[in-house]
Design a protein around this motif. Structure first.
Motif, mmCIF file in Angstrom:
data_model
loop_
_atom_site.group_PDB
_atom_site.id
_atom_site.type_symbol
_atom_site.label_atom_id
_atom_site.label_comp_id
_atom_site.label_asym_id
_atom_site.label_seq_id
_atom_site.Cartn_x
_atom_site.Cartn_y
_atom_site.Cartn_z
ATOM 1 N N ARG A 106 0.862 -1.178 0.000
ATOM 2 C CA ARG A 106 0.000 0.000 0.000
ATOM 3 C C ARG A 106 0.898 1.228 0.000
ATOM 4 N N ASN A 107 0.672 2.162 -0.908
ATOM 5 C CA ASN A 107 1.522 3.335 -1.028
ATOM 6 C C ASN A 107 0.702 4.611 -0.888
ATOM 7 N N PHE A 108 1.288 5.574 -0.193
ATOM 8 C CA PHE A 108 0.646 6.860 0.074
ATOM 9 C C PHE A 108 1.330 7.878 -0.817
ATOM 10 N N VAL A 109 0.623 8.362 -1.843
ATOM 11 C CA VAL A 109 1.257 9.178 -2.876
ATOM 12 C C VAL A 109 0.472 10.460 -3.158
ATOM 13 N N SER A 110 1.156 11.401 -3.790
ATOM 14 C CA SER A 110 0.513 12.613 -4.297
ATOM 15 C C SER A 110 1.239 13.014 -5.572
ATOM 16 N N PHE A 111 0.519 13.632 -6.501
ATOM 17 C CA PHE A 111 1.138 14.037 -7.766
ATOM 18 C C PHE A 111 0.222 15.010 -8.494
ATOM 19 N N ARG A 112 0.793 15.654 -9.498
ATOM 20 C CA ARG A 112 0.038 16.558 -10.364
ATOM 21 C C ARG A 112 0.019 15.971 -11.769
ATOM 22 N N GLN A 113 -1.147 16.004 -12.414
ATOM 23 C CA GLN A 113 -1.293 15.406 -13.741
ATOM 24 C C GLN A 113 -1.907 16.406 -14.712
ATOM 25 N N ALA A 114 -1.277 16.553 -15.870
ATOM 26 C CA ALA A 114 -1.844 17.418 -16.909
ATOM 27 C C ALA A 114 -3.067 16.752 -17.513
ATOM 28 N N GLY A 115 -4.034 17.552 -17.952
ATOM 29 C CA GLY A 115 -5.248 17.015 -18.528
ATOM 30 C C GLY A 115 -5.018 16.435 -19.912
ATOM 31 N N GLY A 116 -6.074 15.859 -20.465
ATOM 32 C CA GLY A 116 -5.968 15.240 -21.776
ATOM 33 C C GLY A 116 -6.233 13.753 -21.694
ATOM 34 N N ALA A 159 2.449 18.198 -5.359
ATOM 35 C CA ALA A 159 3.094 17.921 -6.636
ATOM 36 C C ALA A 159 4.513 17.388 -6.471
ATOM 37 N N SER A 160 5.115 17.593 -5.301
ATOM 38 C CA SER A 160 6.539 17.276 -5.158
ATOM 39 C C SER A 160 6.883 16.315 -4.026
ATOM 40 N N ALA A 161 5.947 15.945 -3.186
ATOM 41 C CA ALA A 161 6.274 15.091 -2.041
ATOM 42 C C ALA A 161 6.603 13.667 -2.492
ATOM 43 N N PRO A 162 7.743 13.105 -2.062
ATOM 44 C CA PRO A 162 8.066 11.716 -2.393
ATOM 45 C C PRO A 162 7.006 10.764 -1.844
ATOM 46 N N ALA A 163 6.832 9.645 -2.520
ATOM 47 C CA ALA A 163 5.850 8.660 -2.075
ATOM 48 C C ALA A 163 6.175 8.172 -0.665
ATOM 49 N N ASN A 164 5.125 7.912 0.099
ATOM 50 C CA ASN A 164 5.236 7.357 1.449
ATOM 51 C C ASN A 164 5.989 8.250 2.430
ATOM 52 N N THR A 165 5.922 9.575 2.242
ATOM 53 C CA THR A 165 6.605 10.484 3.171
ATOM 54 C C THR A 165 5.682 11.525 3.785
ATOM 55 N N LEU A 166 4.468 11.663 3.284
ATOM 56 C CA LEU A 166 3.553 12.654 3.848
ATOM 57 C C LEU A 166 3.093 12.216 5.243
ATOM 58 N N PRO A 167 2.600 13.141 6.059
ATOM 59 C CA PRO A 167 2.189 12.803 7.426
ATOM 60 C C PRO A 167 1.137 11.703 7.446
ATOM 61 N N ASP A 168 1.269 10.791 8.381
ATOM 62 C CA ASP A 168 0.349 9.664 8.459
ATOM 63 C C ASP A 168 -1.074 10.118 8.744
ATOM 64 N N ALA A 169 -1.239 11.288 9.353
ATOM 65 C CA ALA A 169 -2.585 11.788 9.618
ATOM 66 C C ALA A 169 -3.357 11.987 8.311
ATOM 67 N N LEU A 170 -2.655 12.353 7.235
ATOM 68 C CA LEU A 170 -3.307 12.483 5.932
ATOM 69 C C LEU A 170 -3.738 11.119 5.407
#
Length: 342
Positions: A106-116, A159-170
């Protein structure tokens, strides 16, 4: 239903429903669709918060390699994903990573994606599970009117946080979303409050820097990996509440700890530790108690045969149910029914 979701957000999920052949079923909040056939099986629940934010929960497994297409507008995403789902996402929008990052179950991720046009390759036999908050530019525009610097910081962080590094509360916020929420009377209030909690957690870290909106992701205080034990009482209580809801909704099924953990996007160890911390009981002991309570209600208030009662509370064999019931009550289910009706 689809009509209950903000129209501008339909591009994020309607194409999935159509390509996978999922059908909508009645629900109180958002759109809940299910499907099963030769292609595989799947469940998708989505609900909108305003016109610029979408909550989505997927659980899909295809039997053969399948290519899924989407046509969304620009978006930023915060998600808890299975390994297979994370890999499929990386083929479209490579996730920010660090040299020491390893993909987990299970991975906790964030990213930005262009439309299309976006293409996802789904491998046969793999289970694609995710719980996601999708933010569109409209969301950040509206947020910037209240907190201009904070909105910019939030967008850059996701857009820039490495996977599995954001606060666990999120991560706990994401775990609070599951299809069982769709039929809760307070579901709209629940998802709105959880989205605002996520926003607050991210923007709150902006105050720890001297330059709002330009702080790098590592500045997030308290960041820790997905495998961390639940140390906060709020996190443990949240997991326990979700586990209780899941157990109640699936009481008649042959439940396992792994199945419950998978449904909540946590490990078995995390689930057991959090549940014990919040309730003082093990998951197994709680489940046994709920099953026996429900069995008593059915024996007292219905004319169902004991065999059907046993199946209704998750026992495949009547003899196993009778043995467990007698251990608790001191008498057999049939004897108990006669006694309470005398």
């Amino acid at each position: 239903m689809i009509a209950d979701v903000a129209p501008d957000l339909h591009t994020f999920f309607v194409p999935q429903m159509e390509q996978l052949g999922l059908r909508e079923i009645p629900t109180r909040c958002g759109s809940l669709s299910v499907g099963e056939g030769e292609w595989g099986r799947g469940t998708l629940w989505v609900a909108s918060v305003g016109d610029g934010c979408l909550i989505s929960v997927h659980d899909v497994q295809v039997n053969e390699t399948f290519t899924l297409y989407e046509f969304p507008d620009d978006f930023t995403c915060l998600a808890s994903m299975s390994r297979a789902c994370t890999a499929a996402t990386q083929t479209c929008s490579p996730l920010p990573s660090s040299p020491t990052m390893r993909m987990r179950e299970r991975n906790f991720v964030s990213f930005r994606q262009a439309g299309g046009k976006v293409r996802y390759e789904m491998a046969g036999g793999q289970r694609y599970v995710s719980s996601t908050i999708t933010f569109t530019p409209r969301f950040f525009d509206e947020l910037s009117r209240i907190a201009p610097d904070g909105a910019a910081f939030m967008a850059e962080t996701l857009a820039s946080a490495p996977a599995n590094t954001l606060p666990d509360a999120l991560n706990a916020v994401l775990r609070s979303f599951n299809p069982t929420c769709a039929n809760l009377a307070h579901a709209p209030m629940h998802i709105t409050s959880k989205v605002m909690e996520a926003v607050s957690l991210i923007m709150g870290n902006a105050t720890k820097t001297n330059s709002l909106g330009h702080a790098p992701a590592p500045a997030l205080a308290g960041a820790r990996g997905h495998n961390s034990a639940p140390t906060g009482s709020s996190d443990a209580a949240d997991i326990a509440q979700q586990a209780k809801a899941y157990l109640g909704d699936h009481l008649g099924e042959p439940l396992t700890l792994q199945a419950v953990a998978d449904a909540l996007f946590v490990s078995r160890t995390h689930l057991c530790t959090a549940f014990k911390q919040a309730t003082g009981a093990s998951v197994g002991a709680y489940l046994h108690g709920v099953r026996m309570q429900r069995a008593c209600e059915l024996l007292r208030d219905t004319t169902l045969p004991v065999a059907e009662v046993s199946r209704a509370v998750g026992y495949a064999r009547q003899s196993s149910f009778a043995e467990a019931f007698k251990e608790d009550a001191g008498i057999t289910p049939t004897e108990w029914r006669k006694k309470v009706r005398a």
